[in-house]
Motif scaffolding. Structure first.
Motif, PDB file in Angstrom:
ATOM      1  N   GLY A 116      -1.630 -12.786  -3.806  1.00 39.91           N
ATOM      2  CA  GLY A 116      -0.629 -12.810  -2.742  1.00 39.91           C
ATOM      3  C   GLY A 116       0.646 -12.070  -3.112  1.00 39.91           C
ATOM      4  N   ILE A 117       0.967 -11.995  -4.406  1.00 39.02           N
ATOM      5  CA  ILE A 117       2.174 -11.276  -4.840  1.00 39.02           C
ATOM      6  C   ILE A 117       2.065  -9.804  -4.484  1.00 39.02           C
ATOM      7  N   PHE A 118       0.894  -9.227  -4.696  1.00 38.83           N
ATOM      8  CA  PHE A 118       0.723  -7.794  -4.466  1.00 38.83           C
ATOM      9  C   PHE A 118       0.559  -7.451  -2.986  1.00 38.83           C
ATOM     10  N   GLN A 119       0.422  -8.466  -2.125  1.00 36.76           N
ATOM     11  CA  GLN A 119       0.316  -8.221  -0.698  1.00 36.76           C
ATOM     12  C   GLN A 119       1.675  -8.155  -0.012  1.00 36.76           C
ATOM     13  N   LEU A 120       2.747  -8.369  -0.771  1.00 40.61           N
ATOM     14  CA  LEU A 120       4.088  -8.295  -0.191  1.00 40.61           C
ATOM     15  C   LEU A 120       4.404  -6.863   0.209  1.00 40.61           C
ATOM     16  N   PRO A 121       5.240  -6.670   1.245  1.00 39.50           N
ATOM     17  CA  PRO A 121       5.623  -5.317   1.649  1.00 39.50           C
ATOM     18  C   PRO A 121       6.374  -4.585   0.545  1.00 39.50           C
ATOM     19  N   SER A 122       6.306  -3.273   0.572  1.00 36.90           N
ATOM     20  CA  SER A 122       6.931  -2.455  -0.473  1.00 36.90           C
ATOM     21  C   SER A 122       8.433  -2.662  -0.544  1.00 36.90           C
ATOM     22  N   GLU A 123       9.090  -2.831   0.615  1.00 40.39           N
ATOM     23  CA  GLU A 123      10.542  -3.002   0.609  1.00 40.39           C
ATOM     24  C   GLU A 123      10.954  -4.312  -0.061  1.00 40.39           C
ATOM     25  N   LYS A 124      10.101  -5.340   0.039  1.00 44.23           N
ATOM     26  CA  LYS A 124      10.404  -6.593  -0.650  1.00 44.23           C
ATOM     27  C   LYS A 124      10.138  -6.475  -2.143  1.00 44.23           C
ATOM     28  N   LYS A 125       9.083  -5.748  -2.512  1.00 39.83           N
ATOM     29  CA  LYS A 125       8.812  -5.535  -3.940  1.00 39.83           C
ATOM     30  C   LYS A 125       9.957  -4.778  -4.600  1.00 39.83           C
ATOM     31  N   ALA A 126      10.558  -3.838  -3.857  1.00 40.45           N
ATOM     32  CA  ALA A 126      11.633  -3.027  -4.424  1.00 40.45           C
ATOM     33  C   ALA A 126      12.837  -3.882  -4.824  1.00 40.45           C
ATOM     34  N   ALA A 127      12.983  -5.059  -4.222  1.00 35.93           N
ATOM     35  CA  ALA A 127      14.114  -5.929  -4.544  1.00 35.93           C
ATOM     36  C   ALA A 127      13.916  -6.677  -5.856  1.00 35.93           C
ATOM     37  N   VAL A 128      12.684  -6.678  -6.377  1.00 41.77           N
ATOM     38  CA  VAL A 128      12.401  -7.417  -7.623  1.00 41.77           C
ATOM     39  C   VAL A 128      11.695  -6.472  -8.590  1.00 41.77           C
ATOM     40  N   MET A 129      12.290  -5.334  -8.842  1.00 44.03           N
ATOM     41  CA  MET A 129      11.737  -4.380  -9.787  1.00 44.03           C
ATOM     42  C   MET A 129      12.233  -4.670 -11.200  1.00 44.03           C
ATOM     43  N   LYS A 130      11.383  -4.339 -12.171  1.00 40.74           N
ATOM     44  CA  LYS A 130      11.784  -4.459 -13.580  1.00 40.74           C
ATOM     45  C   LYS A 130      12.886  -3.462 -13.889  1.00 40.74           C
ATOM     46  N   SER A 131      13.729  -3.831 -14.852  1.00 35.48           N
ATOM     47  CA  SER A 131      14.801  -2.956 -15.311  1.00 35.48           C
ATOM     48  C   SER A 131      15.179  -3.390 -16.720  1.00 35.48           C
ATOM     49  N   PRO A 132      15.988  -2.577 -17.434  1.00 38.79           N
ATOM     50  CA  PRO A 132      16.432  -3.013 -18.768  1.00 38.79           C
ATOM     51  C   PRO A 132      17.179  -4.346 -18.739  1.00 38.79           C
ATOM     52  N   GLU A 133      17.877  -4.616 -17.634  1.00 37.18           N
ATOM     53  CA  GLU A 133      18.601  -5.884 -17.516  1.00 37.18           C
ATOM     54  C   GLU A 133      17.675  -7.014 -17.071  1.00 37.18           C
TER      55      GLU A 133
END
Length: 373
Positions: A116-133
């Motif tokens: 179900g995590i991977f079925q989220l829309p791309s715009e919602k995934k973009a809000a929880v992207m990995k980063s150095p922080e």
């Protein structure tokens, strides 16, 4: 009769000095041996013949199935199971674990919820992207990686509170329940990994060369799990390209999360690949088996007896997308090697400037006293 002076142009002639005369043949150069210098320059300025590899992806692979270890016999420290385990991780860095006490139905339930995590829309995934922080969340892709992202996706889960808040905002209906199940599964796998690590530590024939220079630090990250979604019906040529990209990414990001052991859940995979400096090992995993691979922390305390490897399941010809999970385990007190030559704290630019001024003053004082003698 007086001679009138010649007319001078307003702009004087641009006179330049002639180039210097060449050294006469009778004079010797300042270099005592011109032949030695010429030979040195000839060899130094010669462009080397470089033979670059056609591809960074290894062409040769070893087909070897690691032993199937029963967890109950490993817990009872049965000599035969212990010897098989030690031999397998020393040779190829992994082994298969069966009968480990976690119901397969529960693992399948968690895998279905993870989809179900991977079925989220791309715009919602973009809000929880990995980063150095923020080292947790969806793996961000750039440029050419977008094509590879069509073949597989990655999400890094942890008990981090900020990740939980971010995911509940974009997936309020399902993340809390999923995270609760993940915490239960990670706790069970953590207890299992702790027992395996204890067996390895008690039977490791070689210890770290640093001896008493070992120190401990408290594990700050807690359990970490990398979830992968594998696409179905991937063409063979694109699968080969994806494997090369995966290897390259894993080699670069292999130490993103320091760990002692990695427990792979990949039921239904047709192959499992293990990558290390020794080579590339491929085998067909047994049904309902956990694949246990060695991490960098185990390589450190074993003094290199057990080498760190990178593992990845491969799914071919499946009718639906598949989910695999890789749990990274670190003991509560992680052993870190610290040699006596470990670098200290770096100096800031301001501190370096002050130190340079002090050294300059000391130098001038020494010169002054030396002249007075």
């Amino acid at each position: 009769m007086a001679v009138s002076p010649e007319y001078m142009p307003e702009n004087p002639i641009d006179f330049r000095a002639p180039p210097p005369s060449p050294i006469a043949s009778g004079r010797r150069s300042s270099v005592t041996n011109d032949g030695v210098l010429n030979e040195f320059l000839e060899h130094s300025l010669r462009v080397p013949d470089l033979i670059l590899p056609d591809n960074f992806f290894p062409k040769q692979k070893i087909v070897e199935t690691p032993p199937r270890i029963d967890c109950q016999s490993l817990n009872s420290k049965e000599s035969n199971s212990v010897l098989k385990t030690l031999d397998s991780i020393a040779r190829i860095g992994c082994f298969q674990l069966v009968n480990f006490g976690i119901p397969s139905e529960f693992i399948k339930l968690v895998s279905v919820m993870a989809a179900g995590i991977f079925q989220l829309p791309s715009e919602k995934k973009a809000a929880v992207m990995k980063s150095p922080e923020k080292p947790y969340g969806f793996e961000e892709v750039h440029g050419d990686q977008e094509a590879e992202n069509e073949l597989s996706e990655e999400f890094v889960w942890s008990k981090d509170e900020s990740l939980k808040l971010d995911m509940e905002r974009i997936w309020p209906a399902g993340y809390s329940n999923f995270s609760e199940k993940m915490e239960t599964l990670s706790s069970d796998l953590g207890n299992l990994a702790a027992k395996i690590l204890q067996v390895l530590q008690e039977n490791c024939p070689r210890k770290s060369k640093y001896g008493n220079d070992m120190m401990q630090r408290q594990d700050l990250t807690g359990p970490v799990c990398c979830l992968y979604k594998h696409r179905r019906d991937i063409p063979a040529d694109r699968l080969a390209s994806s494997l090369g990209y995966d290897v390259f990414s894993m080699l670069i990001r292999g130490n993103d999360y320091s760990h002692a052991l990695c427990l792979h859940i990949c039921d239904g995979s047709s192959q499992f690949h293990v990558y290390s400096k020794k080579g590339w090992v491929s085998f067909c995993p047994d049904k309902d088996a956990l694949i246990v691979t060695v991490g960098d922390q185990t390589q450190a305390w074993s003094g290199g007896q057990y080498k760190q490897v990178l593992g990845r399941p491969i799914f071919k010809g499946e009718d639906e997308d598949n989910i695999s999970m890789a749990f990274l385990y670190s003991p509560p007190n992680t052993i870190i090697c610290c040699s006596k030559t470990t670098k200290g704290k770096a100096l800031s630019l301001g501190q370096q400037a002050i130190l340079a001024i002090i050294l300059t003053l000391v130098y001038h004082l020494l010169v002054y006293f030396y002249k007075q003698l």
